[in-house]
Design an enzyme around this catalytic site. Structure first.
Site, PDB file in Angstrom:
ATOM      1  CG  ASP A   1     -35.381   9.287   0.985  1.00 20.79           C
ATOM      2  OD1 ASP A   1     -35.585   9.184  -0.078  1.00 20.79           O
ATOM      3  OD2 ASP A   1     -35.663  10.393   1.740  1.00 20.79           O
ATOM      4  CB  CYS A   2     -29.723   6.414   2.920  1.00 26.05           C
ATOM      5  SG  CYS A   2     -30.252   7.603   4.083  1.00 26.05           S
TER       6      CYS A   2
END
Ligand code: GLC
Ligand code: GLC
Length: 829
Positions: free
Chosen positions: A498-499
């Site tokens: 997600d990063c």
């Protein structure tokens, strides 16, 4: 296999009773357990902290909890004992008086907290009976002194006004609406029942109630803290009736106990909903008087002798049954304990909670995640396949007709929302994995024809909705369509990581990396999605073969081959697979980068997807990729996410570069992705490596370094600080992590090699060479397989012979057998 662990200064495992025994209340962090298994849940720490909700921690929270409090964990299922003026709590908090003995047993769906002080013992057993929307605390008080005692016990629960976010933010309203009623030992919290709510909370007590309080101000005081609450120190309830402000539930119970005398009674915290249980009569029985019929039934039911113990027995039986589907006896005590008890138990928690409510997730931010919940199913499906089926269909219905998915949905409404963003171009592929694992486990192919429909369409009737199989096809097509300049899948807002925000370019501190940035015409690509696609496409191909649809199988397999060719031609960096291409088409995760030269996710998924497989045109790459992981990323606490860690913020990469080096996605040990490497070693037949890696993140092995590790030694944590961090080895974000499901896949299917398949149960272990064998009991499609694996030649992998009920079987797939017990002998070599 039953044994206790040597333990650590704070506690030890009791494998026989399937409990973790905390022996000191001042653990390095609050150590949590979950109560509840169906729709009614509680969080319960080792000092009785936590809260309760029905179905949805945001929209139906029954009791309050203030996160990130000082101390961290304050507020919960508190009992204050006043024994001749000495005030203490069996769970130590909030008064923190020194007791003569303390113990918290976290079990499967229950916690028992017991303490003794000055010859008085109080034990509080907290659990949710299966199938019920209520929580019980069975309390036993014993006078083991030589004198008669007159003891008062004050309960304390703070009610939440159901919608948790509003409850903790909108005081101009909430401090004026609180309403309660009291009738005997039953306290009814009925805020907003007069308007749009058809539900209330009941907090009842079956003991000798001699008073009550429902006003927090009266019970605690205005300037006082919970540790010095007025009523228990005064030793007398004030019979306060809350009107507005903050309603609580407190009963004063008076116990006169002769020396040696013991008494038992029960507290009941119930959710009563008009729409679930039909009330007899009207919503109100008189102006302002709520209909208490159902509440009174509940009180009556659990006042009956034996009712509480019978409910507890049902909970035990429920877990016997769930865990009975997989049990192993191997030479490794950690694998046995985790696989047989805690890992499966954690899989239930992640199935139920997704990433919503833990000590780190406040229950108001995230509901069920599309990507997360699909993966959680992989470790749950063998326990209760019927619930997995329902979940898969719910998740699928939040996909859009073009293939994109709502990244999350609220469990109460089952409607997708974009609160944490959308356009994560891995989401849809996990649906293939969950569906296939369900079919392999249950044999139920009818799920493919079940109507789901897409979230952006409306349908006149259920039968107009597209089927689940249609969704799977849409998912495969989506990845094939959404590709970038190198032919790899586009990444969107992010893939599993997600990063890794390659389209975000955020320079604004007040925005979220997951929602900022436009992905529409971006060129950023993901090697990890390519690997995941290979895996999903192979599963789809096998599925079509199992369905006898060879043309469809060939069609999907052609996509797989196309993607494999692309991946091998553009993503091999010489010693490992690269990770991505950024929005400008520059490579990420290559030796040509200064930082972030090698990432874990693409090694795992390329290998699991079949890239670089031995014997193929690029044979040796898979092995080399994993050896590179070993060389650059492996530590004794697990595999770090990438190296070197990013030292400065780079807006072209987003949140991954925002974390200090060594934590979270910036070179932390993100346990979840470690499991893909474990499976990779299993695929390559490296059993010793697989077990070594498995141990590196296994919480049960961390008891020896608990003051560094700090988190619960019985459940996986999302993250352990990596070697770049000053706190290397410190675990955070325990409980709600995809690690639970994936580790169960690693240990049950990778190491012990018991793999559900379309045609039966495949047995293909990958174990350390030194193991002489192991035994597994596996319930599968109604039959019980007692599997004995022996390893006379000291190999890691390879099945030489199989017999079922004394008869030789060709190959290593155990057929689907009639119900009952079957003896299976497997010889490796
Ligand atoms: C969190 C998220 C999960 C994501 C992972 C890696 O665990 O819940 O969806 O894949 O972080 O960023
Ligand atoms: C943060 C976390 C990550 C999580 C994401 C979504 O980026 O680091 O683990 O998946 O938030 O909530």
């Amino acid at each position: 296999m039953s044994q206790n662990s040597v333990g650590n200064p704070y506690g030890h495992f009791d494998d026989q009773n399937r409990e973790y025994v905390v022996t000191r209340p001042d653990t390095p962090l609050p150590w949590l357990n979950y109560l509840g298994q169906d729709e009614f849940f509680g969080l319960c720490t080792n000092t009785a902290g936590g809260y309760t909700f029905w179905k949805d921690a945001k929209l139906r929270r029954l009791t309050r909890y203030r996160y990130n409090n000082v101390p961290y964990d304050l507020g919960g299922r508190y009992l204050y004992v006043n024994d001749g003026g000495s005030v203490w709590n069996p769970g130590w908090k909030p008064v923190k008086a020194k007791t003569d003995a303390y113990e918290c047993r976290h079990g499967l769906g229950y916690s028992v907290i017991s303490s003794t002080k000055d010859g008085l013992s109080v034990s509080q057993t907290m659990f949710v009976p299966p199938g019920e929307n209520l929580e019980l605390w069975k309390v036993t008080v014993k006078n083991s002194s030589s004198k008669a005692k007159s003891v008062k016990v004050f309960s304390y629960q703070e009610f939440c006004f159901f919608e948790a976010l509003n409850d903790m933010t909108n005081y101009q309203r909430t401090w004026s609406i609180g309403e309660v009623e009291v009738e005997g030992g039953a306290i009814y919290h009925k805020t907003e029942y007069r308007e749009r709510r058809n539900h209330y909370t009941l907090f009842g007590c079956t003991g000798p109630v001699t008073g009550f309080d429902t006003s927090r101000d009266a019970f605690v005081g205005i300037h006082e803290g919970l540790h010095e609450a007025k009523v228990p120190f005064a030793g007398k309830a004030s019979n306060s009736k809350a009107f507005g402000w903050n309603p609580i539930g407190s009963h004063e119970v008076t116990l006169n106990l002769k020396p040696g005398e013991e008494t038992t009674y029960t507290y009941i915290l119930a959710y009563v909903d008009h729409d679930l249980v039909r009330f007899r009569g009207e919503k109100f029985t008189a102006p302002f008087v709520i209909n208490k019929a159902v509440g009174m039934d509940v009180m009556k039911k659990y006042s009956a002798p034996g009712a509480v113990d019978a409910a507890f027995d049902r909970l035990k039986a429920y877990w016997d049954q769930n865990l009975g589907n997989f049990q192993v006896a191997s030479p490794d005590p950690h694998a046995n304990r985790m696989a047989n008890i805690w890992n499966q138990y954690q899989c239930m928690a992640t199935f139920n909670m997704s990433r919503s409510a833990s000590m780190y997730e406040t229950g108001i931010g995230r509901g069920m995640g599309f990507r997360d919940s699909n993966q959680d199913l992989l470790g749950f499906v063998h326990m209760i396949p019927g619930r997995a089926r329902e979940r898969i269909l719910d998740i699928a219905a939040t996909q859009l007709s073009d293939g994109t998915c709502y990244h999350q949905y609220q469990p109460l409404t089952k409607k997708g929302n974009a609160d944490v963003g959308g356009d994560f171009y891995d989401d849809h592929l996990w649906l293939v994995l969950s569906t296939v694992s369900y079919i392999k486990e249950s044999g139920d192919r009818s799920i493919l024809d079940a109507p789901c429909g897409f979230a952006d369409k409306t349908y006149a009737s259920n039968k107009d909705k597209e089927t689940l199989l249609h969704h799977l096809e849409t998912s495969i097509a989506y990845t094939m369509t959404k590709r970038g300049p190198h032919g790899l899948p586009l990444i969107g807002h992010a893939d599993w990581n997600d990063c890794l925000n390659l389209n975000c370019f955020s320079t604004e501190p007040n925005e979220s990396f997951q929602t900022a940035g436009d992905v529409k015409d971006s060129k950023a690509e993901s090697v990890m999605i390519a690997g995941l696609f290979l895996y999903a496409a192979r599963q789809m191909t096998e599925l079509y073969k199992a369905l006898g649809r060879s043309a469809d199988a060939a069609r999907i397999d052609a996509h797989r081959k196309t993607m494999l060719g692309i991946l091998e031609s553009v993503a091999w960096d010489g010693e490992w697979y690269t990770r991505a291409y950024d929005a400008e088409g520059k490579v990420i995760g290559s030796k040509t980068n200064e930082e972030g030269k090698i990432f874990i996710e693409s090694q795992g998924w390329a290998v699991l997807g079949g890239a670089g497989a031995d014997g193929g045109p690029f044979g040796g790459r898979a092995r080399q990729a994993l050896e590179s992981v070993h060389k650059h990323l492996y530590t004794k606490n697990g595999v770090v996410l990438q190296q070197p860690a990013y030292s400065t913020y780079n807006k072209a990469y987003g949140e991954v570069t925002s974390y200090p080096p060594g934590v979270k996605e910036n070179a932390g040990i993100f346990s979840h992705n470690n499991t893909w490497i474990h499976l990779g070693w299993c695929l390559l037949g490296e059993g010793d490596r697989a077990l070594e890696y498995y141990h590196s993140i296994c919480p049960s092995t961390k008891e020896a370094q608990i003051d560094t590790y700090r988190s619960e030694p019985y459940v996986y944590a999302q993250m352990t600080a990596g070697k770049d961090a000053p706190c290397f080895g410190e675990a955070k974000n325990s409980w709600l992590t995809g690690t639970a499901a994936w580790t169960f896949v690693v240990v049950s299917q990778g190491i012990f090699g018991i793999q559900p398949d379309f045609a039966g149960l495949r047995v293909d272990p990958c174990i350390p060479k030194g193991w002489k064998g192991f035994e597994v009991t596996r319930k599968f499609r109604g039959a019980t397989y007692h599997i004995t694996v022996t390893n006379p030649n000291g190999v890691s992998k390879g099945v030489k012979s199989v017999t079922v009920d004394g008869k030789a079987v060709a190959g290593n797939i155990l057929p689907v057998l009639a119900s009952g017990d079957h003896a299976v002998a497997v010889v490796l070599g």
